[in-house]
Design an enzyme around this catalytic site. Structure first.
Site, short mmCIF file in Angstrom:
data_model
loop_
_atom_site.label_atom_id
_atom_site.label_comp_id
_atom_site.label_asym_id
_atom_site.label_seq_id
_atom_site.Cartn_x
_atom_site.Cartn_y
_atom_site.Cartn_z
N ASP A 1 0.86 -1.19 0.00
CA ASP A 1 0.00 0.00 0.00
C ASP A 1 0.89 1.23 0.00
O ASP A 1 2.08 1.16 0.35
CB ASP A 1 -0.93 0.02 1.22
CG ASP A 1 -2.17 0.87 0.97
OD1 ASP A 1 -3.14 0.33 0.41
OD2 ASP A 1 -2.15 2.07 1.29
N ASP B 1 -7.08 -4.33 -5.63
CA ASP B 1 -8.35 -3.79 -5.12
C ASP B 1 -8.22 -2.27 -5.21
O ASP B 1 -7.84 -1.61 -4.26
CB ASP B 1 -8.56 -4.26 -3.68
CG ASP B 1 -9.89 -3.81 -3.11
OD1 ASP B 1 -10.76 -3.40 -3.90
OD2 ASP B 1 -10.06 -3.86 -1.88
N CYS C 1 -15.04 -1.43 -5.55
CA CYS C 1 -16.34 -1.41 -4.89
C CYS C 1 -17.17 -0.30 -5.53
O CYS C 1 -17.81 0.50 -4.86
CB CYS C 1 -16.21 -1.22 -3.38
SG CYS C 1 -15.23 0.21 -2.87
#
Length: 436
Positions: free
Chosen positions: A269, A315, A368
């Site tokens: 990340d 993601d 998402c």
């Protein structure tokens, strides 16, 4: 706290959120309650529930206030909610604004006229334009219509409802059935999820993070759609896996469990804070095959490890439009300009992450979001630029992952939605790198 004091706290919290409009409302609310530990659990739930009810209906409340000739303020948003959503009369609302030490100051003459104009009206007024009636920002309405077509109103209604409490049984410490029994022993009733083999849906809104089952690492809080992203990686024990946008490592935890702590998973990340926050979760879950890597400008890590991973999960950062029922303030914070910036960022991240995939390995891209520009459109553009990758259709992959279960998506990709699947809106595409 008295009822009036609770509502005064709601107004104070709305004001705090208004002062930091780009900050997630839950972060502001957490700070608010942390600074006021004298507010008990019952009072806190009432304040929070009222706050989120107002935020969920903010688009409609703003419309009503504008039509009454008033600008939204914390006080008027609360009063409008009491009149339109709770159906309170003007005298009953004035009791809330009674003044004194723990109540809001009385309505002034202009506020009183505004509230009087709203009492007795329906929250969803027939005169509302379509975007307001559906509780969708105007700029996003065409994107939702593109996604849902004739099912738009049904999906919009589902996005207004509060999300359920979804849990994932941690297979490193328990089974789904055993986790359900442990939770039941603590008064938390659950039912198995229809799609995720690890998922449990809790009844009600119990604070499960205080249960012994959670403290012992038997369960994690994770939406079923998010669990399915981890499932689609089809990671096996002994593999090398990269979770390229790991955040606080929710999917890393799920993937490590199915890998049975064998092999290696790297949580990457750009935020050191998020990666540091993952440490406690990994330890509680009993994960010992995971490492963390901070992606920094000028970092050579991706280039040095090119072609060395069996699975790479991206993601990607996105608008989060699929999570608006869970994060209702996001529909207010997100703008059309954010979508344009995010699609460019997603493309750049995909290009870098693809370098990590070995020939024969898989790249899993997920968001998402419910917007095609971030999903199908992103895949079309990526495959055009990267002919060494090809899709692995959901219909081919799903039967081995969930024998006998309906696939959550009709096309080549996974695509979930609140109304149809009872999950947040997730998208996932699985791509295979052709052997050299």
């Amino acid at each position: 706290m008295t009822p009036a004091a609770r509502l005064a706290a709601v107004a104070e919290l709305i004001q705090a959120i208004e002062e930091t409009p780009r900050r997630p409302a839950d972060a502001t609310a957490n700070d608010f309650f942390r600074a006021r530990r004298f507010i008990g659990g019952g009072d806190r739930r009432v304040v929070a529930d009222t706050l989120w009810a107002i935020i969920r209906q903010r688009i409609r409340l703003d419309w009503h206030l504008r039509h009454a000739g008033a600008a939204p303020s914390a006080r008027l948003l609360l009063a409008a909610h009491l009149a339109l959503a709770e159906g309170r009369t003007l005298p009953a609302i004035e009791e809330v604004f009674a003044g004194g030490r723990f109540a809001l100051e009385p309505l002034d003459a202009k506020e009183r006229r505004t509230v009087a104009a709203l009492t007795g009206k329906p929250l969803r007024d027939p005169a509302m334009p379509e975007d307001v009636a559906l509780n969708i920002p105007g700029w996003a309405l065409p994107l939702f219509r593109e996604r849902f077509g004739a099912a738009l109103e049904r999906e919009a209604a589902a996005m207004e409802r509060a999300a359920p409490l979804d849990l994932r049984a941690n297979l490193l410490r328990t089974t789904r059935d055993a986790a359900a029994i442990a939770l039941a022993g603590e008064g938390v009733a659950t039912a198995p999820m229809p799609f995720s083999p690890w998922g449990l849906r809790a009844e009600g809104r119990r604070p499960v993070t205080g249960t012994e089952a959670f403290k012992a690492g038997l369960i994690e809080v994770q939406d079923e759609g998010s669990q399915l992203i981890a499932l689609l990686t089809d990671a096996q024990p002994g593999m090398r896996v990269a979770d390229y946008c790991a955040g606080a490592a929710g999917k890393t935890l799920a993937i490590a469990a199915v890998m049975q702590n064998k092999g290696r998973i790297t949580a990457c990340d750009t935020s050191a804070t998020r990666l540091e926050g993952a440490v406690k979760r990994l330890r509680r879950a009993g994960v010992d095959n995971a490492e963390r890597h901070l992606l920094a400008p000028g970092d050579k890590w991706t280039k040095r490890r090119a072609g060395s991973f069996d699975r790479v999960l991206v993601d990607a950062p996105c608008t989060g439009s699929g999570t608006w029922r869970r994060n209702p303030d996001a529909r207010l914070r997100t703008q059309a300009s954010d979508l344009a910036e995010l699609t460019q960022l997603q493309s750049e991240i995909l290009g870098r992450a693809a370098e990590l995939v070995r020939p024969g390995g898989r790249l899993v891209y997920a968001t998402c979001s419910l917007f095609s520009a971030e999903n199908e459109g992103q895949m079309d553009r990526f495959l055009e630029r990267h002919p060494d990758f090809e899709p692995l259709p959901l219909a081919t992959l799903w039967p081995a992952l969930r024998p006998g279960a309906e696939a959550p998506g009709e096309g080549p990709w996974l695509a979930t939605s609140p109304a149809r699947h009872g999950t947040d809106g997730f998208f996932a595409a699985v791509l295979v790198r052709r052997p050299a």
